[in-house]
Design a protein around this motif. Structure first.
Motif, short mmCIF file in Angstrom:
data_model
loop_
_atom_site.label_atom_id
_atom_site.label_comp_id
_atom_site.label_asym_id
_atom_site.label_seq_id
_atom_site.Cartn_x
_atom_site.Cartn_y
_atom_site.Cartn_z
N THR A 117 0.82 -0.96 -0.15
CA THR A 117 0.14 0.07 -0.01
C THR A 117 0.78 1.09 0.02
N ALA A 118 0.36 2.36 -0.12
CA ALA A 118 0.93 3.65 -0.18
C ALA A 118 1.80 3.81 1.22
N ALA A 119 2.84 4.33 1.34
CA ALA A 119 3.59 4.83 2.64
C ALA A 119 2.67 5.97 3.06
N ALA A 120 2.52 6.02 4.41
CA ALA A 120 1.44 6.95 4.94
C ALA A 120 1.92 7.38 6.30
N ARG A 121 1.44 8.78 6.85
CA ARG A 121 1.79 9.03 8.08
C ARG A 121 0.22 9.59 8.61
N VAL A 122 0.24 9.04 9.96
CA VAL A 122 -0.94 9.63 10.73
C VAL A 122 -0.74 10.96 11.13
N CYS A 123 -1.64 12.04 11.01
CA CYS A 123 -1.10 13.33 11.50
C CYS A 123 -2.48 13.95 12.25
N VAL A 124 -2.02 14.69 13.44
CA VAL A 124 -3.20 15.30 14.12
C VAL A 124 -3.00 16.90 14.36
N THR A 125 -1.49 17.20 14.38
CA THR A 125 -1.23 18.66 14.40
C THR A 125 -0.86 19.30 12.87
N ALA A 126 -0.92 20.46 12.73
CA ALA A 126 -0.60 21.24 11.53
C ALA A 126 1.02 21.06 11.30
N ALA A 127 1.73 21.02 12.23
CA ALA A 127 3.25 20.76 12.07
C ALA A 127 3.27 19.40 11.57
N GLU A 128 2.59 18.49 12.20
CA GLU A 128 2.80 17.02 11.57
C GLU A 128 2.59 16.66 10.20
N ALA A 129 1.42 17.48 9.63
CA ALA A 129 0.47 17.45 8.37
C ALA A 129 1.69 18.10 7.43
N GLU A 130 2.19 19.34 7.88
CA GLU A 130 3.24 19.95 6.83
C GLU A 130 4.49 19.04 6.57
N ALA A 131 4.94 18.36 7.62
CA ALA A 131 6.27 17.73 7.50
C ALA A 131 5.94 16.44 6.76
N ALA A 132 4.59 15.89 7.08
CA ALA A 132 4.19 14.61 5.91
C ALA A 132 4.06 14.89 4.50
N LEU A 133 3.43 16.39 4.26
CA LEU A 133 3.40 16.61 2.96
C LEU A 133 4.60 16.98 2.52
N ASP A 134 5.60 17.53 3.04
CA ASP A 134 6.78 17.76 2.41
C ASP A 134 7.71 16.36 2.21
N GLU A 135 7.51 15.54 2.99
CA GLU A 135 8.19 14.15 2.97
C GLU A 135 7.67 13.58 1.46
N PHE A 136 6.35 13.62 1.44
CA PHE A 136 5.86 12.81 0.10
C PHE A 136 6.03 13.60 -1.10
N GLY A 137 5.58 14.96 -1.00
CA GLY A 137 5.83 15.89 -2.07
C GLY A 137 4.36 15.68 -2.65
N PRO A 138 4.34 16.67 -4.01
CA PRO A 138 2.93 16.57 -4.61
C PRO A 138 2.88 15.56 -5.75
N PRO A 139 1.56 14.99 -6.34
CA PRO A 139 0.39 15.42 -5.68
C PRO A 139 0.16 15.01 -4.27
N TYR A 140 -0.42 15.77 -3.45
CA TYR A 140 -0.68 15.44 -2.00
C TYR A 140 -1.91 14.88 -1.99
N VAL A 141 -1.85 13.63 -1.10
CA VAL A 141 -3.20 12.85 -0.68
C VAL A 141 -3.36 12.79 0.82
N VAL A 142 -4.52 13.40 1.13
CA VAL A 142 -4.94 14.00 2.52
C VAL A 142 -6.20 13.08 2.78
N LYS A 143 -6.24 12.26 3.85
CA LYS A 143 -7.64 11.54 3.95
C LYS A 143 -7.85 11.83 5.39
#
Ligand code: AMP
Ligand code: GLY
Length: 416
Positions: A117-143
Motif C-alpha cells: 500500500t502507499a507509505a503513509a503518516r497519521v497526523c493530528v497537528t498542523a506541524a505533523e501535516a506539513e512535515a508529511a506533505l513535504d516528505e511525500f511531495g505533490p500530488p498530495y493525498v490527505v484523508k
C-alpha cells in the motif's frame, strides 16, 4: 430462507434484485429501503444506525439472514446486535469494520500483514501535516481518518488546499500518491476462506476525464478487459488472505465483504483503501453478471461454510452502470425533484422515494443508476446510456465517459 437487507441505497436495491432471483430466498424485506426496493421487497422503517432496533426487527421477522449494506451501521455495531439475537448476519463486527471506519487502523493492519500500500503518516497537528506533505511531495493525498461517505479524501497539488483539508479534520492520513488505473475487487469471506468476485472499475470524480471533486462513485463496469491475467488471484494471495489472517490473529475476525480498492502502479498493485461492505456503484455491475444464487453465498459466509460452498458463476458479457446524481452533488444535493422513467428495468434506485401522490422524487445525492448488460462492453455501455436517456431528473448530472477508455482500448495497467 427469510432475508432482511439493511440500507437504502443503490447497493441495497442491487442486492435485493439478486436476492429476489435466488430460489432459496422465500421472503425479502428491505429496511428502510427506497422507491426501487419497495417494488421487489417488503419495506420496513428502521433506523439503520440503531443496533438494538435492527436486531429487534430481524427477530420479529424471523429472519434467517440479515445483510447489512452500508458502512455506518457496521461501524455502529449492527452486525453484532443481529448475531446476539441469534441470527446469521452478512457483515463484519463493529471492531472488524474499523478496516473501513479508520484509515489509520487499516494502515496498521496492512503494515503488520505485509500488504502492499502507499507509505503513509497519521497526523493530528498542523506541524505533523506539513512535515508529511513535504516528505511525500505533490500530488498530495490527505484523508480524513473517519467515515466520510467517499468524500473525505483530497488529492491536490496545491499545498494550501491539502493543509486546509488536514486542518478541517481531527486526524488525517497523509500518504504517497499512487499512479495507475484503479480496480475494485470484492472478496466474500467468512473470516477464513476468501472468495473473490469479478473485478470492477469505479469512476470517483464528478466530472468527465476524472475532473472535479471526489464523489461516492459516478459509474462502473465489469469485467475489466485490460486487466493483467492472474491479477485477481495475486491480490487474493497478497492482500485479502494476509488481511483476513491478521484480523483473526487480533481476535477480531473479519467476516463479510472485504472491498479492496487498488491502484495498479508501475511497481505492482497497491491498496488505496479497504471498505467493509459492497461498493456502490460497482455492486450494480458485479451482481448483474452473477449467475449463481447470491443468498446462499452470503449465508455460507455468514455461517462459516464458505470453504465447502460452490464458487460463484458468472454470465458471459459485460455490465455498465451510469449514476444520475442530483443538482449540486457532491455538495448538499437539491432534493424533491420529480423523476420520470425510473420504473424501467435496469434502473437501480439510490436517493429516491415515492411521494403520497405516487410520484417518485429525489431524496439524496446519488439518485439512481442506469445499469445494462451486453455481449460486449461497447454494447453494455450503449444500453446503459440509452436507458439513462429515457429518464428525466431536473438538474441531474452524469458522466458521459463511463467505461469509454476501456471500450476504446486506451487504458492499460503498467507492467508490474
Ligand atoms: P478512498 O476513500 O481512500 O478510496 O479515496 C478515494 C479516492 O481518492 C480513490 O479512489 C482515489 O481515486 C483517490 N486516492 C486515494 N488514495 C490515493 C493515493 N494514495 N494516491 C492517489 N489517489 C488516491
Ligand atoms: N464506489 C466506492 C465505494 O463504494 O466506496
Amino acid at each position: 430462507m427469510r432475508v432482511l437487507v439493511v440500507g437504502s441505497g443503490a447497493r441495497e436495491h442491487a442486492l435485493c434484485l439478486a436476492l429476489a432471483a435466488d430460489p432459496s430466498v422465500t421472503a425479502l424485506v428491505c429496511a428502510p429501503g427506497n422507491a426501487g426496493t419497495a417494488a421487489i421487497a417488503e419495506q420496513r422503517g428502521v433506523d439503520p444506525l440503531d443496533p438494538a432496533a435492527v436486531g429487534a426487527l430481524a427477530r420479529e421477522l424471523h429472519a434467517d439472514l440479515v445483510v447489512v449494506g452500508p458502512e455506518a451501521p457496521l461501524v455502529a455495531g449492527v452486525a453484532d446486535a443481529v448475531r446476539q439475537a441469534g441470527i446469521a448476519c452478512f457483515g463484519p463486527s463493529r471492531e472488524a469494520a474499523q478496516l473501513e471506519g479508520s484509515k489509520a487502523f487499516a494502515k496498521d493492519v496492512m503494515a503488520v500483514a505485509g500488504v502492499p500500500t502507499a507509505a503513509a503518516r497519521v497526523c493530528v497537528t498542523a506541524a505533523e501535516a506539513e512535515a508529511a506533505l513535504d516528505e511525500f511531495g505533490p500530488p498530495y493525498v490527505v484523508k480524513d481518518d473517519g467515515l466520510a461517505a467517499g468524500k473525505g479524501v483530497v488529492v491536490t497539488s496545491d499545498r494550501d488546499v491539502a493543509l486546509a483539508h488536514a486542518a478541517a479534520c481531527e486526524r488525517v492520513v497523509i500518504e504517497e500518491y499512487l499512479d495507475g488505473p484503479e480496480v475494485s475487487l470484492f472478496c466474500i469471506t467468512d473470516g477464513d476462506t476468501v472468495v473473490p468476485l469479478l473485478p470492477a472499475q469505479d469512476f470517483k470524480r464528478i466530472g468527465d476525464s476524472d475532473t472535479g471533486p471526489n464523489t461516492g462513485g459516478m459509474g462502473a463496469y465489469a469485467p475489466l478487459p485490460w486487466l493483467p491475467p492472474g491479477l485477481t488471484s495475486d491480490v487474493v494471495r497478497r492482500v485479502a488472505i494476509p488481511t483476513v489472517q491478521e484480523m483473526a490473529r487480533r481476535g477480531t475476525p473479519f467476516a463479510g465483504l472485504l472491498y479492496i480498492g487498488l491502484a495498479l502502479t508501475g511497481k505492482g498493485p497497491r491498496v488505496v483503501e479497504f471498505n467493509a461492505r459492497f461498493g456502490d456503484p460497482e455492486t450494480q455491475v458485479v451482481l448483474a453478471l452473477l449467475d449463481s444464487p447470491l443468498g446462499a453465498l452470503l449465508q455460507a459466509a455468514a455461517t462459516g461454510r464458505l470453504a465447502t460452498h460452490p464458487r460463484p458463476r458468472w454470465r458471459d458479457g459485460s455490465a455498465v452502470t451510469v449514476v444520475l446524481a442530483a443538482a449540486d452533488y457532491p455538495g448538499p444535493p437539491r432534493t424533491g425533484d420529480v423523476i420520470t422513467g425510473s420504473e424501467q428495468e435496469g434502473v437501480v434506485h439510490a436517493g429516491t422515494r415515492r411521494r403520497d401522490d405516487g410520484a417518485v422524487v429525489s431524496s439524496g445525492g446519488r439518485v439512481l443508476s442506469a445499469t445494462a448488460v451486453g455481449a460486449t462492453l461497447a454494447e453494455a455501455r450503449h444500453r446503459a446510456y440509452d436507458l439513462l436517456a429515457a429518464i428525466d431528473l431536473p438538474g441531474g448530472q452524469f458522466r458521459t465517459d463511463i467505461a469509454l477508455r476501456a471500450v476504446e482500448g486506451t487504458i492499460e495497467a503498467s507492467p508490474a
